[in-house]
Design a protein around this motif. Sequence first.
Motif, PDB file in Angstrom:
ATOM      1  N   ALA A   1       0.827  -1.207   0.000  1.00  0.00           N
ATOM      2  CA  ALA A   1       0.000   0.000   0.000  1.00  0.00           C
ATOM      3  C   ALA A   1       0.862   1.258   0.000  1.00  0.00           C
ATOM      4  CB  ALA A   1      -0.922   0.001   1.217  1.00  0.00           C
ATOM      5  N   GLU A   2       2.117   1.118   0.416  1.00  0.00           N
ATOM      6  CA  GLU A   2       3.030   2.254   0.476  1.00  0.00           C
ATOM      7  C   GLU A   2       4.168   2.121  -0.531  1.00  0.00           C
ATOM      8  OE1 GLU A   2       4.319   2.541   4.486  1.00  0.00           O
ATOM      9  OE2 GLU A   2       2.307   2.868   5.293  1.00  0.00           O
ATOM     10  N   GLY A   3       4.026   1.279  -1.497  1.00  0.00           N
ATOM     11  CA  GLY A   3       5.081   1.093  -2.481  1.00  0.00           C
ATOM     12  C   GLY A   3       5.114  -0.329  -2.994  1.00  0.00           C
ATOM     13  N   ARG A   4       6.283  -0.772  -3.397  1.00  0.00           N
ATOM     14  CA  ARG A   4       6.429  -2.099  -3.983  1.00  0.00           C
ATOM     15  C   ARG A   4       6.307  -3.179  -2.909  1.00  0.00           C
ATOM     16  NH1 ARG A   4       8.261  -3.564  -8.782  1.00  0.00           N
ATOM     17  NH2 ARG A   4       9.176  -1.523  -9.275  1.00  0.00           N
ATOM     18  N   PRO A   5       5.579  -4.269  -3.169  1.00  0.00           N
ATOM     19  CA  PRO A   5       5.503  -5.376  -2.209  1.00  0.00           C
ATOM     20  C   PRO A   5       6.874  -5.999  -1.965  1.00  0.00           C
ATOM     21  CG  PRO A   5       3.810  -5.583  -3.902  1.00  0.00           C
ATOM     22  CD  PRO A   5       4.730  -4.498  -4.354  1.00  0.00           C
ATOM     23  N   ILE A   6       7.025  -6.651  -0.826  1.00  0.00           N
ATOM     24  CA  ILE A   6       8.279  -7.348  -0.528  1.00  0.00           C
ATOM     25  C   ILE A   6       8.604  -8.328  -1.637  1.00  0.00           C
ATOM     26  CG2 ILE A   6       9.362  -8.987   1.055  1.00  0.00           C
ATOM     27  CD1 ILE A   6       7.900  -7.546   3.331  1.00  0.00           C
ATOM     28  N   ASP A   7       7.618  -9.103  -2.067  1.00  0.00           N
ATOM     29  CA  ASP A   7       7.785  -9.895  -3.293  1.00  0.00           C
ATOM     30  C   ASP A   7       6.449  -9.908  -4.030  1.00  0.00           C
ATOM     31  OD1 ASP A   7       6.423 -12.707  -3.398  1.00  0.00           O
ATOM     32  OD2 ASP A   7       7.178 -12.592  -1.345  1.00  0.00           O
ATOM     33  N   PRO A   8       6.484 -10.035  -5.361  1.00  0.00           N
ATOM     34  CA  PRO A   8       5.240  -9.921  -6.129  1.00  0.00           C
ATOM     35  C   PRO A   8       4.455 -11.209  -6.247  1.00  0.00           C
ATOM     36  CG  PRO A   8       7.095 -10.113  -7.626  1.00  0.00           C
ATOM     37  CD  PRO A   8       7.670 -10.104  -6.231  1.00  0.00           C
ATOM     38  N   PHE A   9       4.992 -12.329  -5.789  1.00  0.00           N
ATOM     39  CA  PHE A   9       4.445 -13.622  -6.175  1.00  0.00           C
ATOM     40  C   PHE A   9       3.157 -14.009  -5.468  1.00  0.00           C
ATOM     41  CE2 PHE A   9       9.119 -14.121  -6.943  1.00  0.00           C
ATOM     42  CZ  PHE A   9       9.042 -14.063  -8.319  1.00  0.00           C
ATOM     43  N   THR A  10       2.908 -13.465  -4.279  1.00  0.00           N
ATOM     44  CA  THR A  10       1.642 -13.779  -3.605  1.00  0.00           C
ATOM     45  C   THR A  10       0.605 -12.682  -3.797  1.00  0.00           C
ATOM     46  OG1 THR A  10       2.520 -12.882  -1.534  1.00  0.00           O
ATOM     47  CG2 THR A  10       2.701 -15.266  -1.874  1.00  0.00           C
TER      48      THR A  10
ATOM     49  N   GLY B   1      11.226  -7.440  -6.441  1.00  0.00           N
ATOM     50  CA  GLY B   1      10.662  -7.263  -5.119  1.00  0.00           C
ATOM     51  C   GLY B   1      11.140  -5.961  -4.516  1.00  0.00           C
ATOM     52  N   ARG B   2      10.763  -5.741  -3.270  1.00  0.00           N
ATOM     53  CA  ARG B   2      11.137  -4.489  -2.615  1.00  0.00           C
ATOM     54  C   ARG B   2      12.649  -4.383  -2.453  1.00  0.00           C
ATOM     55  NH1 ARG B   2       7.943  -1.741   2.280  1.00  0.00           N
ATOM     56  NH2 ARG B   2       6.565  -1.429   0.489  1.00  0.00           N
ATOM     57  N   ASP B   3      13.313  -5.464  -2.001  1.00  0.00           N
ATOM     58  CA  ASP B   3      14.764  -5.414  -1.851  1.00  0.00           C
ATOM     59  C   ASP B   3      15.456  -6.634  -2.450  1.00  0.00           C
ATOM     60  OD1 ASP B   3      14.210  -7.423  -0.065  1.00  0.00           O
ATOM     61  OD2 ASP B   3      15.133  -6.463   1.663  1.00  0.00           O
ATOM     62  N   THR B   4      14.710  -7.410  -3.243  1.00  0.00           N
ATOM     63  CA  THR B   4      15.260  -8.617  -3.864  1.00  0.00           C
ATOM     64  C   THR B   4      14.845  -8.693  -5.320  1.00  0.00           C
ATOM     65  OG1 THR B   4      15.119  -9.807  -1.751  1.00  0.00           O
ATOM     66  CG2 THR B   4      15.368 -11.144  -3.737  1.00  0.00           C
ATOM     67  N   LEU B   5      15.785  -9.069  -6.174  1.00  0.00           N
ATOM     68  CA  LEU B   5      15.496  -9.365  -7.573  1.00  0.00           C
ATOM     69  C   LEU B   5      15.453 -10.874  -7.730  1.00  0.00           C
ATOM     70  CD1 LEU B   5      15.123  -8.027 -10.405  1.00  0.00           C
ATOM     71  CD2 LEU B   5      17.555  -8.482 -10.783  1.00  0.00           C
ATOM     72  N   TYR B   6      14.383 -11.368  -8.348  1.00  0.00           N
ATOM     73  CA  TYR B   6      14.176 -12.808  -8.466  1.00  0.00           C
ATOM     74  C   TYR B   6      14.376 -13.245  -9.915  1.00  0.00           C
ATOM     75  CZ  TYR B   6      11.823 -12.074  -3.969  1.00  0.00           C
ATOM     76  OH  TYR B   6      11.523 -11.721  -2.680  1.00  0.00           O
TER      77      TYR B   6
ATOM     78  N   LEU C   1       1.461  -7.037 -14.924  1.00  0.00           N
ATOM     79  CA  LEU C   1       2.659  -7.354 -14.151  1.00  0.00           C
ATOM     80  C   LEU C   1       3.920  -6.650 -14.642  1.00  0.00           C
ATOM     81  CD1 LEU C   1       2.127 -11.226 -13.806  1.00  0.00           C
ATOM     82  CD2 LEU C   1       1.889  -9.546 -11.979  1.00  0.00           C
ATOM     83  N   ARG C   2       3.827  -5.849 -15.689  1.00  0.00           N
ATOM     84  CA  ARG C   2       5.064  -5.352 -16.294  1.00  0.00           C
ATOM     85  C   ARG C   2       5.868  -4.456 -15.355  1.00  0.00           C
ATOM     86  NH1 ARG C   2       0.929  -2.766 -19.191  1.00  0.00           N
ATOM     87  NH2 ARG C   2       0.950  -0.471 -19.139  1.00  0.00           N
ATOM     88  N   ASP C   3       5.216  -3.795 -14.394  1.00  0.00           N
ATOM     89  CA  ASP C   3       5.967  -3.004 -13.426  1.00  0.00           C
ATOM     90  C   ASP C   3       6.711  -3.877 -12.418  1.00  0.00           C
ATOM     91  OD1 ASP C   3       5.219  -0.595 -14.571  1.00  0.00           O
ATOM     92  OD2 ASP C   3       3.470  -0.330 -13.268  1.00  0.00           O
ATOM     93  N   ASP C   4       6.363  -5.147 -12.350  1.00  0.00           N
ATOM     94  CA  ASP C   4       7.032  -6.098 -11.453  1.00  0.00           C
ATOM     95  C   ASP C   4       8.173  -6.836 -12.151  1.00  0.00           C
ATOM     96  OD1 ASP C   4       5.152  -5.704  -9.287  1.00  0.00           O
ATOM     97  OD2 ASP C   4       3.723  -6.885 -10.448  1.00  0.00           O
ATOM     98  N   ILE C   5       8.424  -6.523 -13.405  1.00  0.00           N
ATOM     99  CA  ILE C   5       9.295  -7.362 -14.229  1.00  0.00           C
ATOM    100  C   ILE C   5      10.506  -6.591 -14.728  1.00  0.00           C
ATOM    101  CG2 ILE C   5       9.405  -8.477 -16.512  1.00  0.00           C
ATOM    102  CD1 ILE C   5       6.549  -9.494 -15.987  1.00  0.00           C
ATOM    103  N   LEU C   6      11.662  -7.267 -14.715  1.00  0.00           N
ATOM    104  CA  LEU C   6      12.861  -6.837 -15.429  1.00  0.00           C
ATOM    105  C   LEU C   6      13.131  -7.886 -16.498  1.00  0.00           C
ATOM    106  CD1 LEU C   6      15.468  -5.092 -15.802  1.00  0.00           C
ATOM    107  CD2 LEU C   6      16.573  -6.679 -14.189  1.00  0.00           C
ATOM    108  N   LEU C   7      13.063  -7.474 -17.754  1.00  0.00           N
ATOM    109  CA  LEU C   7      13.270  -8.383 -18.873  1.00  0.00           C
ATOM    110  C   LEU C   7      14.586  -8.004 -19.551  1.00  0.00           C
ATOM    111  CD1 LEU C   7      11.767 -10.720 -20.296  1.00  0.00           C
ATOM    112  CD2 LEU C   7      10.772  -9.017 -21.842  1.00  0.00           C
ATOM    113  N   VAL C   8      15.560  -8.897 -19.483  1.00  0.00           N
ATOM    114  CA  VAL C   8      16.866  -8.671 -20.110  1.00  0.00           C
ATOM    115  C   VAL C   8      16.865  -9.404 -21.444  1.00  0.00           C
ATOM    116  CG1 VAL C   8      19.365  -8.906 -19.882  1.00  0.00           C
ATOM    117  CG2 VAL C   8      17.957  -8.474 -17.854  1.00  0.00           C
ATOM    118  N   MET C   9      17.020  -8.656 -22.532  1.00  0.00           N
ATOM    119  CA  MET C   9      16.888  -9.213 -23.881  1.00  0.00           C
ATOM    120  C   MET C   9      18.135  -8.923 -24.715  1.00  0.00           C
ATOM    121  SD  MET C   9      13.817 -10.648 -24.120  1.00  0.00           S
ATOM    122  CE  MET C   9      13.233 -10.592 -25.825  1.00  0.00           C
TER     123      MET C   9
END
Length: 400
Positions: A37-46, A294-299, A270-278
């Motif tokens: 509610a105050e920014g990016r979730p800790i992780d987007p998966f749930t 995620g908030r402090d983790t890249l998955y 979901l595109r704001d949750d994604i980093l796509l390296v091409m």
Amino acid sequence: MENDTAIDDAQIEVTVIGSLDQIEAAEWDACACPEGAEGRPIDPFTTYRFLQALERSGSVGEGSGWTPRHILARQGGKLIGVMPCYAKGHSQGEYIFDFNWAHAYENAGGAYYPKLQAAVPFTPATGRRFLTAVGHDEQAVGALVQGAVQLAAQNELSSLHITFCTEAEALAGAAMGLLHRTGQQFHWFNDGYVDFDGFLGALSSRKRKNIRKERRTAQDFGGTIHAFTGDQILPEHWDAFWAFYQDTGMRKWGSPYLTRAFFDIAQDTLRDDILLVMCERDGHWVAGALNFIGRDTLYGRYWGCMEDHPCLHFEVCYYQAIDYAIAHGMHRVEAGAQGPHKLARGYLPTAVHSLHWIGDPGFRDAVARFVEAERDAVDEEIEVMTAYGPFRKGKGEDDG
């Protein structure tokens, strides 16, 4: 399988829904990611948007072996906890493997499947599984665990598995009588590095030189590496990535877990949750990696290619992820399941956790002995591999 169960614990009612369409996004996310509610979730998966993308795309549901049975806990009509759950007809797409348990159970005359799985499908990323509203942690966790066990028992399921939960959840679940299992992945940790060279400076001379060589080799593949996120991601990128994903999926699993429709939905929600390296060469996309932010983790999640180029996989999946994490002040990169080759590239062995309930008392005792011995072996392996890791052991080592 019965869809409803209930417990009478401080007037908490536990129910089960067969689709996220049966609950509002805001209500689910108030438990799944209240920090969002105050920014990016800790992780987007749930988040509602991720789990619903799996359902609406047909990646889970009928014919997939993943049948949604999400557990909800309400008190006085207010939703205080949720748990993403699935009835499983197999053990694929989980990454904490119980195939040997299934074989032993069935050899003894039992039916191991279906079982109940609290997890994010196809996603070996650590995150909360007991998703609770603010101020309701203890009572909601107890209700969710009790409800999940009761659901499995009422439907005569062999077992309940809560996979890639947090360590705190694993300890809490063990205190409630669930079996605590550990495994291992390789994660990169940001020790306050200013840039990639700062990270390299923490490595031994030999490993530092090897990584620099790999990056030069990869970047000489004859094309350009792009990093896209948010509105930078275009439908044409998903067309190319779907081909990469299919190729990898068919080689690793026999068939891809995600449907093509998932990537179309990802573009919308979901595109704001994604980093796509091409990787682009001669006007064509030839390789790519999909990461979630995620908030402090890249998955790191998926890699694929249509052309083979030396070291390109290491660059696109591991080094580009480290670059992004450092640039955005992220604490960690989770590079997915398996892969001891990640150790030489700065990713350290890290424990991952799961919880298990087994209905049959005799089989439960056997599994309990196994997971206790396995925990000791995992702890020892992590200690040994960390000691042989790529980081400098002391100030006297050659700086190269």
